[in-house]
Design a protein around this motif. Structure first.
Motif, PDB file in Angstrom:
ATOM      1  N   SER A  82      16.588 -36.996  -2.027  1.00 44.71           N
ATOM      2  CA  SER A  82      17.882 -37.658  -1.952  1.00 44.71           C
ATOM      3  C   SER A  82      17.875 -38.866  -2.874  1.00 44.71           C
ATOM      4  O   SER A  82      16.942 -39.678  -2.836  1.00 44.71           O
ATOM      5  CB  SER A  82      18.175 -38.111  -0.519  1.00 44.71           C
ATOM      6  OG  SER A  82      18.218 -37.008   0.359  1.00 44.71           O
ATOM      7  N   LEU A 131      20.399 -33.926  -3.547  1.00 46.08           N
ATOM      8  CA  LEU A 131      21.111 -34.456  -2.391  1.00 46.08           C
ATOM      9  C   LEU A 131      21.526 -35.900  -2.646  1.00 46.08           C
ATOM     10  O   LEU A 131      20.859 -36.633  -3.380  1.00 46.08           O
ATOM     11  CB  LEU A 131      20.220 -34.400  -1.145  1.00 46.08           C
ATOM     12  CG  LEU A 131      19.815 -33.008  -0.649  1.00 46.08           C
ATOM     13  CD1 LEU A 131      18.819 -33.130   0.496  1.00 46.08           C
ATOM     14  CD2 LEU A 131      21.032 -32.199  -0.217  1.00 46.08           C
ATOM     15  N   LEU A 166      20.398 -41.560   0.649  1.00 47.72           N
ATOM     16  CA  LEU A 166      20.533 -41.985   2.032  1.00 47.72           C
ATOM     17  C   LEU A 166      21.217 -43.346   2.093  1.00 47.72           C
ATOM     18  O   LEU A 166      21.163 -44.122   1.135  1.00 47.72           O
ATOM     19  CB  LEU A 166      19.147 -42.054   2.682  1.00 47.72           C
ATOM     20  CG  LEU A 166      18.506 -40.686   2.944  1.00 47.72           C
ATOM     21  CD1 LEU A 166      16.996 -40.779   2.906  1.00 47.72           C
ATOM     22  CD2 LEU A 166      18.979 -40.141   4.288  1.00 47.72           C
ATOM     23  N   SER A 224      19.089 -35.908   2.996  1.00 46.99           N
ATOM     24  CA  SER A 224      20.226 -36.625   3.577  1.00 46.99           C
ATOM     25  C   SER A 224      21.176 -35.675   4.309  1.00 46.99           C
ATOM     26  O   SER A 224      22.034 -36.117   5.074  1.00 46.99           O
ATOM     27  CB  SER A 224      20.980 -37.397   2.491  1.00 46.99           C
ATOM     28  OG  SER A 224      21.348 -36.554   1.416  1.00 46.99           O
ATOM     29  N   ARG A 225      21.036 -34.380   4.071  1.00 47.75           N
ATOM     30  CA  ARG A 225      21.734 -33.357   4.850  1.00 47.75           C
ATOM     31  C   ARG A 225      20.898 -32.090   4.766  1.00 47.75           C
ATOM     32  O   ARG A 225      19.912 -32.040   4.039  1.00 47.75           O
ATOM     33  CB  ARG A 225      23.140 -33.135   4.312  1.00 47.75           C
ATOM     34  CG  ARG A 225      23.195 -32.655   2.875  1.00 47.75           C
ATOM     35  CD  ARG A 225      24.624 -32.645   2.356  1.00 47.75           C
ATOM     36  NE  ARG A 225      24.698 -32.144   0.981  1.00 47.75           N
ATOM     37  CZ  ARG A 225      25.567 -32.585   0.082  1.00 47.75           C
ATOM     38  NH1 ARG A 225      26.420 -33.536   0.405  1.00 47.75           N
ATOM     39  NH2 ARG A 225      25.580 -32.076  -1.137  1.00 47.75           N
ATOM     40  N   LYS A 226      21.241 -31.067   5.514  1.00 51.47           N
ATOM     41  CA  LYS A 226      20.420 -29.857   5.566  1.00 51.47           C
ATOM     42  C   LYS A 226      20.216 -29.274   4.169  1.00 51.47           C
ATOM     43  O   LYS A 226      21.160 -29.174   3.375  1.00 51.47           O
ATOM     44  CB  LYS A 226      21.068 -28.816   6.476  1.00 51.47           C
ATOM     45  CG  LYS A 226      20.189 -27.575   6.665  1.00 51.47           C
ATOM     46  CD  LYS A 226      20.752 -26.652   7.721  1.00 51.47           C
ATOM     47  CE  LYS A 226      19.905 -25.380   7.847  1.00 51.47           C
ATOM     48  NZ  LYS A 226      18.488 -25.660   8.155  1.00 51.47           N
ATOM     49  N   TYR A 227      18.960 -28.875   3.899  1.00 48.88           N
ATOM     50  CA  TYR A 227      18.610 -28.349   2.580  1.00 48.88           C
ATOM     51  C   TYR A 227      17.448 -27.373   2.756  1.00 48.88           C
ATOM     52  O   TYR A 227      16.366 -27.751   3.199  1.00 48.88           O
ATOM     53  CB  TYR A 227      18.193 -29.500   1.657  1.00 48.88           C
ATOM     54  CG  TYR A 227      17.955 -29.107   0.217  1.00 48.88           C
ATOM     55  CD1 TYR A 227      19.012 -28.959  -0.666  1.00 48.88           C
ATOM     56  CD2 TYR A 227      16.659 -28.893  -0.253  1.00 48.88           C
ATOM     57  CE1 TYR A 227      18.802 -28.622  -1.993  1.00 48.88           C
ATOM     58  CE2 TYR A 227      16.436 -28.550  -1.580  1.00 48.88           C
ATOM     59  CZ  TYR A 227      17.502 -28.414  -2.449  1.00 48.88           C
ATOM     60  OH  TYR A 227      17.301 -28.071  -3.758  1.00 48.88           O
ATOM     61  N   GLU A 284      16.084 -30.111   7.769  1.00 50.09           N
ATOM     62  CA  GLU A 284      17.279 -30.609   8.435  1.00 50.09           C
ATOM     63  C   GLU A 284      17.665 -31.956   7.831  1.00 50.09           C
ATOM     64  O   GLU A 284      16.866 -32.592   7.140  1.00 50.09           O
ATOM     65  CB  GLU A 284      17.032 -30.756   9.940  1.00 50.09           C
ATOM     66  CG  GLU A 284      16.691 -29.449  10.641  1.00 50.09           C
ATOM     67  CD  GLU A 284      17.837 -28.436  10.592  1.00 50.09           C
ATOM     68  OE1 GLU A 284      19.013 -28.867  10.609  1.00 50.09           O
ATOM     69  OE2 GLU A 284      17.553 -27.231  10.548  1.00 50.09           O
ATOM     70  N   GLY A 285      18.862 -32.409   8.086  1.00 50.40           N
ATOM     71  CA  GLY A 285      19.283 -33.720   7.625  1.00 50.40           C
ATOM     72  C   GLY A 285      18.614 -34.827   8.422  1.00 50.40           C
ATOM     73  O   GLY A 285      18.324 -34.676   9.614  1.00 50.40           O
ATOM     74  N   CYS A 286      18.376 -35.950   7.766  1.00 56.02           N
ATOM     75  CA  CYS A 286      17.710 -37.083   8.400  1.00 56.02           C
ATOM     76  C   CYS A 286      18.519 -37.602   9.587  1.00 56.02           C
ATOM     77  O   CYS A 286      19.724 -37.796   9.504  1.00 56.02           O
ATOM     78  CB  CYS A 286      17.522 -38.204   7.364  1.00 56.02           C
ATOM     79  SG  CYS A 286      16.782 -39.711   8.025  1.00 56.02           S
ATOM     80  N   ALA A 296      13.172 -33.330   8.395  1.00 57.75           N
ATOM     81  CA  ALA A 296      13.979 -33.783   7.264  1.00 57.75           C
ATOM     82  C   ALA A 296      13.120 -34.237   6.092  1.00 57.75           C
ATOM     83  O   ALA A 296      13.521 -34.114   4.935  1.00 57.75           O
ATOM     84  CB  ALA A 296      14.897 -34.927   7.701  1.00 57.75           C
TER      85      ALA A 296
END
Length: 543
Positions: A147, A163, A166, A195-198, A202-204, A218
């Protein structure tokens, strides 16, 4: 010696270590059709093993999830004698290696880092340039779901991130205003945290417990970003396998590795090619322990440099306390901002090279009440306890300073003559002194970070010039270069002395750079392993 039991004897590549570089190697080689086995002395960790979000999480960081193997003392750990060092070596054994517990700072080295001899007359130039490594930085960054925000003016190229960055939070906004008042560089910090699902991540959830494992998955630890896919491609990952030494044949080729399994039985894993990925302490430890009639001073050590030139990035913390609630308990941890204002050499400062700053949160309530010997305990306990906790909890932020450490042959990793691990293998012993150039650098940067907090409105500033528990970055102990007399491996990580042995972890660093090394380690590993796959037909093998 007890005869070792033979394992699978039809293996193209054996990898020792399942951390950052080992994960890159396994996935790259398996995707190219090679048969790969990896030996890892730790184990897999499940999300529930991590204690973030549980009431005990801050307590477990003091023992079970402490970053020091000397404190943690898990069955997979080995002791490291650090009595001759001002900093404590930090590492983790397990699938994912130290990426399980790293903060996730995802920072590229600067172009000048690869040309320090040319530019500053110290150390050596790397055998490749920033531009040579740039496509591998790009590929790894997008693979692991970093991110960040494109366009950092500190870099000559505008590299991208898959991404968005954050959030920098309240404490980041306050620090940024202070830097703006001084006219100093800052940028929303890049992190190896989704910072999101990738993909598999998972996202933070912003627990702020990155340094004791991410329970939501994450953070881009290689157990998530590389090992799941590598195993799906057929890589055999052997956990609970503590390597004792590498073995060689009469022609001086590596034939594989001897290791102790979970039951304590000695086994031998043969392979055509062996890749060391055991970090800047573990790799020289095993090479030095792999003596034979052909290699009496340790494997790949004709230069005498195996275990020498240890670099650790001596780290300073400068804490600022503010009147307002900054929510500085909120994650990630992780960095909110980074600054490269004082990164490049300015000889008027009295030293060469520089350091990267990272703005960090300061954790939960327990972190505000810990006491160190030598501190005035009355300021922390008794009638002062609640007032002190109210003054600091959520109201402190940290400018952390990662200083470039120049290579010095007197800074070493050696075999401990008196201490063994639980399988009888000699422990590692550090001898390390912070050099004069780095000491001057630390003082300069600490003074500037004090100014940064004051400009941001801090009501109190507390510097720690050298943090003892800070040696995450273990570098330089099997350095790369073109001259076999002055280096251990070539630019591809291939040992000068042993043509079917590769080293791809942080031990190959020529200089330490002034930034967190994981992005560079993984980019180098990808470059080296792609070269191995491309040239495998020309590599002499014992099988």
């Amino acid at each position: 010696m007890v005869d070792a039991q033979q394992s699978d004897d039809d293996v193209d590549v054996l990898i020792v270590g399942a951390g950052a570089s080992g994960g890159v190697a396994a996935l790259e080689l398996a995707s190219r059709g090679l048969k790969v086995v990896c030996l890892e002395q730790g184990d897999w960790n499940l999300p529930d093993d991590f204690t973030a979000g549980k009431p005990e999480w801050e307590l477990t960081r003091l023992k079970q999830w402490n970053a020091s193997p000397n404190v943690r003392q898990n069955p997979a750990d080995y002791p490291v004698d650090s009595t001759d060092s001002p900093v404590e070596p930090l590492m983790f054994n397990g699938v994912g290696g130290s990426t399980i517990m790293f903060s996730g700072h995802w920072v590229r080295a600067m172009p000048s880092d690869f040309r320090v001899r040319t530019l500053d007359g110290v150390a050596e130039d790397w055998p490749f340039t920033y531009d040579d490594l740039r496509p591998f930085y790009d590929e790894v960054t997008h693979h692991i779901g970093a991110s960040g925000l494109e366009g950092d003016p500190a870099y000559p190229d505008s590299h991208t991130f898959p991404l968005p960055a954050l959030p920098i939070g309240r404490y980041g906004l306050v620090a940024a205003r202070g830097m703006d008042r001084l006219g100093w560089h800052w940028w929303p910090a890049p992190n190896a945290i989704a910072s999101r699902k990738y993909k598999n991540q998972e996202g933070c959830m912003r627990y702020g417990a990155c340094e004791s494992g991410c329970p939501v998955g994450a953070k881009a630890s290689t157990d998530i970003t590389h090992w799941r896919d590598a195993v799906a491609l057929g890589v055999r990952l052997v956990t609970g396998a503590r390597v004792q030494r590498l073995t060689v044949d009469g022609a001086g080729l590596v034939t594989g590795a001897e290791y102790f399994d979970r039951e304590g039985a000695l086994r031998h894993q043969p392979a055509r090619v062996t890749v060391m990925a055991a970090n800047g302490v573990g790799t020289p430890r095993l090479l030095l322990n792999s003596t034979s009639s052909l290699f009496p001073d340790g494997l790949a050590n004709s230069s005498g440099l195996v275990g020498k030139r240890l670099m650790t990035h001596p780290y300073a913390s400068v804490y600022g306390t503010y009147e307002d609630d900054l929510e500085s308990w909120l994650g990630p941890a992780g960095q909110a901002l980074q600054s490269l204002e004082f990164y490049e050499t300015d000889t008027d400062r009295g030293f060469v090279r520089g350091a990267k700053w990272n703005l960090m949160p300061t954790g939960g309530p327990l972190a505000q009440t810990l006491w160190e010997p030598g501190e005035p305990w009355r300021d922390r306990f008794g009638p002062a306890f609640h007032a002190g906790l109210h003054r600091t909890f959520g109201r402190r932020s940290e400018w952390g300073i990662t200083t470039e450490d120049l290579p010095d042959e007197s800074n070493t990793v050696s075999l401990d003559p008196d201490v063994n691990d639980s399988d009888g293998i000699p422990a590692a012993k550090l001898h390390y002194v912070i050099g004069e150039n780095c000491q001057r650098m630390l003082k300069f940067h600490v003074d500037r970070a004090v100014e940064a907090h004051q400009a941001a409105g801090a009501i109190a500033v507390d510097p720690i010039p050298v943090v003892r528990h800070s040696a995450w970055h273990l570098l330089g102990t099997a350095t790369m270069g073109d001259d076999p007399a002055m280096s251990v491996v070539d630019q591809w990580g291939r040992a000068h002395d042993v043509p079917n042995l590769f080293i791809i972890d942080g031990s190959v660093f020529v200089t330490s750079t002034g930034v967190n090394p994981t992005a560079t380690i993984m980019a180098i590993a990808l470059r080296s392993m792609r070269h191995l796959a491309d040239t495998r037909a020309s590599i002499p093998t014992p099988l």
